[in-house]
Design a protein around this motif. Structure first.
Motif, PDB file in Angstrom:
ATOM      1  N   GLY A  44       0.791  -1.230   0.000  1.00  0.00           N
ATOM      2  CA  GLY A  44       0.000   0.000   0.000  1.00  0.00           C
ATOM      3  C   GLY A  44       0.820   1.275   0.000  1.00  0.00           C
ATOM      4  N   ILE A  45       2.138   1.142  -0.094  1.00  0.00           N
ATOM      5  CA  ILE A  45       3.005   2.329  -0.081  1.00  0.00           C
ATOM      6  C   ILE A  45       3.210   2.820  -1.519  1.00  0.00           C
ATOM      7  CG2 ILE A  45       5.329   3.212   0.457  1.00  0.00           C
ATOM      8  CD1 ILE A  45       3.750   2.647   2.999  1.00  0.00           C
ATOM      9  N   ILE A  46       2.785   4.052  -1.781  1.00  0.00           N
ATOM     10  CA  ILE A  46       2.927   4.632  -3.122  1.00  0.00           C
ATOM     11  C   ILE A  46       4.209   5.467  -3.186  1.00  0.00           C
ATOM     12  CG2 ILE A  46       1.795   6.064  -4.870  1.00  0.00           C
ATOM     13  CD1 ILE A  46      -0.821   5.533  -3.104  1.00  0.00           C
ATOM     14  N   ASN A  47       4.468   6.198  -2.101  1.00  0.00           N
ATOM     15  CA  ASN A  47       5.682   7.020  -2.048  1.00  0.00           C
ATOM     16  C   ASN A  47       6.640   6.446  -1.014  1.00  0.00           C
ATOM     17  OD1 ASN A  47       4.548   9.028  -3.833  1.00  0.00           O
ATOM     18  ND2 ASN A  47       3.256   9.601  -2.095  1.00  0.00           N
ATOM     19  N   PRO A  48       7.586   5.609  -1.458  1.00  0.00           N
ATOM     20  CA  PRO A  48       8.492   4.964  -0.495  1.00  0.00           C
ATOM     21  C   PRO A  48       9.426   5.984   0.170  1.00  0.00           C
ATOM     22  CG  PRO A  48       9.056   4.334  -2.752  1.00  0.00           C
ATOM     23  CD  PRO A  48       7.843   5.193  -2.841  1.00  0.00           C
ATOM     24  N   PRO A  49      10.046   5.594   1.302  1.00  0.00           N
ATOM     25  CA  PRO A  49      10.939   6.519   2.014  1.00  0.00           C
ATOM     26  C   PRO A  49      12.134   6.909   1.157  1.00  0.00           C
ATOM     27  CG  PRO A  49      11.056   4.302   2.943  1.00  0.00           C
ATOM     28  CD  PRO A  49       9.920   4.300   1.979  1.00  0.00           C
ATOM     29  N   LYS A  50      12.613   8.158   1.363  1.00  0.00           N
ATOM     30  CA  LYS A  50      13.662   8.678   0.478  1.00  0.00           C
ATOM     31  C   LYS A  50      14.954   9.024   1.205  1.00  0.00           C
ATOM     32  CE  LYS A  50      10.153  10.852  -2.417  1.00  0.00           C
ATOM     33  NZ  LYS A  50       9.047  10.569  -1.480  1.00  0.00           N
ATOM     34  N   ARG A  51      14.923   9.034   2.526  1.00  0.00           N
ATOM     35  CA  ARG A  51      16.102   9.550   3.228  1.00  0.00           C
ATOM     36  C   ARG A  51      17.349   8.706   2.992  1.00  0.00           C
ATOM     37  NH1 ARG A  51      14.760  11.254   9.304  1.00  0.00           N
ATOM     38  NH2 ARG A  51      17.051  11.264   9.340  1.00  0.00           N
ATOM     39  N   LYS A  52      18.488   9.393   2.899  1.00  0.00           N
ATOM     40  CA  LYS A  52      19.760   8.704   2.630  1.00  0.00           C
ATOM     41  C   LYS A  52      20.591   8.559   3.907  1.00  0.00           C
ATOM     42  CE  LYS A  52      19.087   8.621  -1.867  1.00  0.00           C
ATOM     43  NZ  LYS A  52      18.105   7.545  -2.052  1.00  0.00           N
ATOM     44  N   ASP A  53      20.217   9.297   4.954  1.00  0.00           N
ATOM     45  CA  ASP A  53      21.057   9.306   6.155  1.00  0.00           C
ATOM     46  C   ASP A  53      20.573   8.309   7.210  1.00  0.00           C
ATOM     47  OD1 ASP A  53      18.717  10.703   6.599  1.00  0.00           O
ATOM     48  OD2 ASP A  53      19.626  12.117   8.010  1.00  0.00           O
ATOM     49  N   ILE A  54      19.650   7.429   6.833  1.00  0.00           N
ATOM     50  CA  ILE A  54      19.182   6.390   7.752  1.00  0.00           C
ATOM     51  C   ILE A  54      19.196   5.040   7.036  1.00  0.00           C
ATOM     52  CG2 ILE A  54      17.721   7.950   9.130  1.00  0.00           C
ATOM     53  CD1 ILE A  54      15.310   6.984   7.521  1.00  0.00           C
ATOM     54  N   THR A  55      19.139   3.956   7.801  1.00  0.00           N
ATOM     55  CA  THR A  55      19.084   2.631   7.188  1.00  0.00           C
ATOM     56  C   THR A  55      17.623   2.224   7.034  1.00  0.00           C
ATOM     57  OG1 THR A  55      21.094   2.146   8.429  1.00  0.00           O
ATOM     58  CG2 THR A  55      20.012   0.290   7.339  1.00  0.00           C
ATOM     59  N   ILE A  56      17.247   1.881   5.807  1.00  0.00           N
ATOM     60  CA  ILE A  56      15.847   1.551   5.535  1.00  0.00           C
ATOM     61  C   ILE A  56      15.712   0.065   5.202  1.00  0.00           C
ATOM     62  CG2 ILE A  56      13.886   2.008   4.006  1.00  0.00           C
ATOM     63  CD1 ILE A  56      15.059   4.881   3.694  1.00  0.00           C
ATOM     64  N   TYR A  57      14.764  -0.568   5.886  1.00  0.00           N
ATOM     65  CA  TYR A  57      14.493  -1.977   5.638  1.00  0.00           C
ATOM     66  C   TYR A  57      13.042  -2.141   5.184  1.00  0.00           C
ATOM     67  CZ  TYR A  57      18.581  -2.988   8.613  1.00  0.00           C
ATOM     68  OH  TYR A  57      19.824  -3.052   9.169  1.00  0.00           O
ATOM     69  N   GLN A  58      12.808  -3.214   4.398  1.00  0.00           N
ATOM     70  CA  GLN A  58      11.435  -3.574   4.035  1.00  0.00           C
ATOM     71  C   GLN A  58      11.067  -4.893   4.696  1.00  0.00           C
ATOM     72  OE1 GLN A  58      10.081  -3.753  -0.019  1.00  0.00           O
ATOM     73  NE2 GLN A  58      11.409  -2.049  -0.632  1.00  0.00           N
ATOM     74  N   ILE A  59       9.829  -4.999   5.117  1.00  0.00           N
ATOM     75  CA  ILE A  59       9.321  -6.289   5.581  1.00  0.00           C
ATOM     76  C   ILE A  59       7.940  -6.491   4.944  1.00  0.00           C
ATOM     77  CG2 ILE A  59       8.580  -5.207   7.782  1.00  0.00           C
ATOM     78  CD1 ILE A  59       9.438  -8.936   7.253  1.00  0.00           C
ATOM     79  N   GLU A  60       7.846  -7.518   4.099  1.00  0.00           N
ATOM     80  CA  GLU A  60       6.569  -7.752   3.414  1.00  0.00           C
ATOM     81  C   GLU A  60       5.657  -8.580   4.311  1.00  0.00           C
ATOM     82  OE1 GLU A  60       7.609  -9.277  -0.452  1.00  0.00           O
ATOM     83  OE2 GLU A  60       8.315  -7.306  -1.119  1.00  0.00           O
ATOM     84  N   ALA A  61       5.229  -7.970   5.375  1.00  0.00           N
ATOM     85  CA  ALA A  61       4.492  -8.702   6.413  1.00  0.00           C
ATOM     86  C   ALA A  61       3.042  -8.961   6.005  1.00  0.00           C
ATOM     87  CB  ALA A  61       4.547  -7.927   7.731  1.00  0.00           C
ATOM     88  N   THR A  62       2.419  -7.991   5.331  1.00  0.00           N
ATOM     89  CA  THR A  62       1.021  -8.181   4.908  1.00  0.00           C
ATOM     90  C   THR A  62       0.938  -9.391   3.979  1.00  0.00           C
ATOM     91  OG1 THR A  62       0.760  -5.795   5.005  1.00  0.00           O
ATOM     92  CG2 THR A  62      -0.978  -7.015   3.898  1.00  0.00           C
ATOM     93  N   GLU A  63       1.884  -9.412   3.016  1.00  0.00           N
ATOM     94  CA  GLU A  63       1.901 -10.502   2.036  1.00  0.00           C
ATOM     95  C   GLU A  63       2.134 -11.849   2.725  1.00  0.00           C
ATOM     96  OE1 GLU A  63       4.178  -9.389  -1.597  1.00  0.00           O
ATOM     97  OE2 GLU A  63       4.865 -11.484  -1.459  1.00  0.00           O
ATOM     98  N   GLU A  64       3.081 -11.871   3.655  1.00  0.00           N
ATOM     99  CA  GLU A  64       3.415 -13.129   4.330  1.00  0.00           C
ATOM    100  C   GLU A  64       2.258 -13.598   5.221  1.00  0.00           C
ATOM    101  OE1 GLU A  64       5.721 -15.070   3.696  1.00  0.00           O
ATOM    102  OE2 GLU A  64       5.812 -16.450   5.396  1.00  0.00           O
ATOM    103  N   ALA A  65       1.610 -12.657   5.911  1.00  0.00           N
ATOM    104  CA  ALA A  65       0.478 -13.027   6.760  1.00  0.00           C
ATOM    105  C   ALA A  65      -0.647 -13.592   5.907  1.00  0.00           C
ATOM    106  CB  ALA A  65      -0.011 -11.807   7.552  1.00  0.00           C
ATOM    107  N   ALA A  66      -0.842 -13.028   4.702  1.00  0.00           N
ATOM    108  CA  ALA A  66      -1.873 -13.539   3.786  1.00  0.00           C
ATOM    109  C   ALA A  66      -1.505 -14.941   3.318  1.00  0.00           C
ATOM    110  CB  ALA A  66      -2.017 -12.593   2.599  1.00  0.00           C
TER     111      ALA A  66
END
Lengths: 180, 362
Positions: free
Chosen positions: A97-119
């Motif tokens: 459901g994320i249309i505009n993903p995070p853009k910051r470069k000064d932090i570490t960004i992780y993805q977790i496809e939890a909705t998909e996995e729970a389904a």
């Protein structure tokens, strides 16, 4: 060690209970903890968020505007809290459901496809534990054994048979998390 | 290791009431304190200790039930949030006028009127200056943690019975809704009739005995000279309370050039502000009044000899700041900072307000 976390998403995603389990896990690890929810209209639908602090020393303010880690579960929360992560901090989000993903470069960004996995697991209730697992992989601030103890404390006894399922979901989250 | 639980401040108030042998809770639901009665109803203490838990038809009914219970020497309490506490004021002044012990909990929300349901500290005046009519004071305790929500219930009842005076726990939506780890008190049994007779036998309406006169509980006096005499008796009592019951906590005040004064949730936010400002080299400390009445006037006055300025931080338009100014008595500048209407002040905002105070002084 002090870890200041914001968990934010929709009401009903298990945001508050995930925070509670994390806080209980902290107690099991003899840490100081605080859990401060947004309360009121949010409980009746809409966005929900909770600030959890785990620390080896006395916790001062339970209310914060900057966080070491943001766990983000919808677009509104991403828009609101991406800016609140301290430089060098961590942002974990579910891309569903994320249309505009995070853009910051000064932090570490992780993805977790939890909705998909729970389904895929056909168990919507494991969603927040998959996310918790992902968080614990990125930030191992509490040991898994203490999380299980925390689960036991925060779940009523009649739900204790669900603990193995929750443990599996946590493990699954640990496996699925990936860096952006 | 002591057993710690993770509980909301509101839930802890309920649990502490049961554990300290409270005889009765009378209330009416209102956000952000509804968990107090919800927890009591779930816990069913009437099965365990015999404690009565009753949802009254209104706040006014609830406080008058407290009045009745207190008149019988029972440990009774009520709780509400700001608009509900306003409704209770008539009963509270009657209880103060009849010199009865009871515990009142206010989990403050933004006002005036129905206001918001989010946290605020805008009921300070109402709590410490009266609230109801007539010359009276409540003893006002301001918890800053979930642990203190536990500890102050028993302390509140102890002070209420020691001075035959209503005690108010002045909390807010932050402390009420937040969960922290807490060590609950030991369970104590409720007082037996014989114990009530021993503790409150000189005044409580426990039934006329052949060896003593009637006990009459009233706040009505038609003879003004006798009323004046009673008013002087109250003044004397408040004087004793001021001498003996002032409680406060200081945080990094020893070398402080500037002092933040804050109670309850704001004091927690200010601790963080002190950490941030100290990291930038500003020598700042925090004075946290634990009792708002009696107020730590003397302590603040003493601090004036070293401090260059005070910043009163409260989520109100500036209420406690008046008591800080009275204590400082013009010796150094005193400013106020706080967000309003249910918006919670952040630590960085406090640091900014402190910077402005420092600039002004230069």
């Amino acid at each position: 060690m002090t870890e200041e976390i914001i968990i934010a998403g929709f009401g009903g995603q298990g945001v508050l209970s995930m925070g509670k389990i994390l806080a209980y896990s902290g107690i099991m690890q003899e840490q100081e903890v605080s859990w401060m929810p947004s309360y009121g209209p949010e409980m009746r639908g809409g966005t929900a968020n909770v600030t959890v602090i785990l620390s080896d020393s006395r916790i001062s303010s339970p209310i914060l505007q900057e966080f070491d880690t943001a766990i983000i579960l919808n677009q509104q929360s991403l828009d609101k809290f991406e800016v609140s992560v301290k430089p060098g901090g961590v942002l974990i989000y579910d891309p569903n459901g994320i249309i505009n993903p995070p853009k910051r470069k000064d932090i570490t960004i992780y993805q977790i496809e939890a909705t998909e996995e729970a389904a895929r697991l056909q168990s919507a209730k494991t969603f927040n534990m998959i996310v918790l697992g992902a968080y614990l992989k990125a930030k191992p601030v509490v040991k898994l054994e203490n999380v299980i103890k925390g689960l036991k404390k925060s779940l009523p006894e009649r739900h204790h048979h669900l603990i193995p399922m929750n443990e599996q979901a946590i493990t699954r989250g640990m496996e699925l998390i990936k860096k952006n | 290791m002591a057993e710690y639980k993770l509980m909301k401040g509101n839930e802890v108030i309920a649990e502490a009431a049961i554990r300290c042998g409270c005889d009765g809770y009378f209330g009416y639901p209102i956000t952000p304190q509804s968990e107090i009665m919800e927890t009591l109803m779930l816990r069913k203490p009437w099965e365990e200790t015999g404690m009565v838990v009753l949802q009254a038809e209104s706040e006014v009914a609830a406080i008058n039930m407290v009045y009745g219970g207190a008149a019988c020497g029972k440990k009774v309490m009520t709780s509400s949030s700001s608009p509900g506490i306003s409704l209770k004021q008539e009963g509270i002044t009657y209880i103060a006028g009849a010199e009865l012990p009871c515990l009142i909990v206010n989990v403050v929300r933004g006002g005036p009127g129905l206001g918001t349901i989010q946290p605020a500290q805008s009921d300070y005046f109402q709590s410490v200056k009266g609230g109801g009519h007539g010359d009276y004071h409540l003893i006002v305790l301001a918890p800053a943690s979930v642990q203190e929500m536990n500890d102050f219930v028993e302390l509140g009842f102890n002070l209420a019975f020691k001075y035959r005076n209503p005690v108010l726990i002045l909390s807010d939506g932050v402390i009420g809704q937040m969960m922290e780890k807490v060590q609950l008190s030991e369970i104590k049994p409720r007082w037996t009739d014989a114990e009530i007779e021993k503790i409150s036998g000189t005044w409580a309406t426990t039934g006329k005995k052949s060896n003593r006169d009637y006990h009459v509980i009233t706040s009505l006096e038609l003879d003004s000279l006798r009323q004046e005499k009673f008013n002087h008796k109250l003044i004397e009592k408040y004087k004793v309370i001021k001498e003996n019951e002032v409680r406060f906590e200081t945080f990094q005040c020893d070398d402080a050039d500037y002092v933040l004064v804050a109670y309850g949730s704001s004091s927690r936010i200010c601790q963080k502000a002190v950490e941030i400002a100290r990291a930038k080299g500003v020598k700042v400390g925090l004075l946290r009044p634990i009792t708002l009445y009696p107020f730590p006037t003397k302590k603040i006055n003493e601090m004036c000899s070293k401090a260059k300025g005070f910043l009163s931080v409260e989520m109100s338009a500036g209420q406690m700041v008046e008591d800080v100014r009275l204590a400082v008595n013009g010796k150094v500048p005193v400013e106020h900072f706080g967000r309003l209407g249910g918006v919670v002040t952040t630590p960085n905002e406090v640091v900014k307000a402190l910077d402005e105070l420092i600039k002004k002084g230069k």
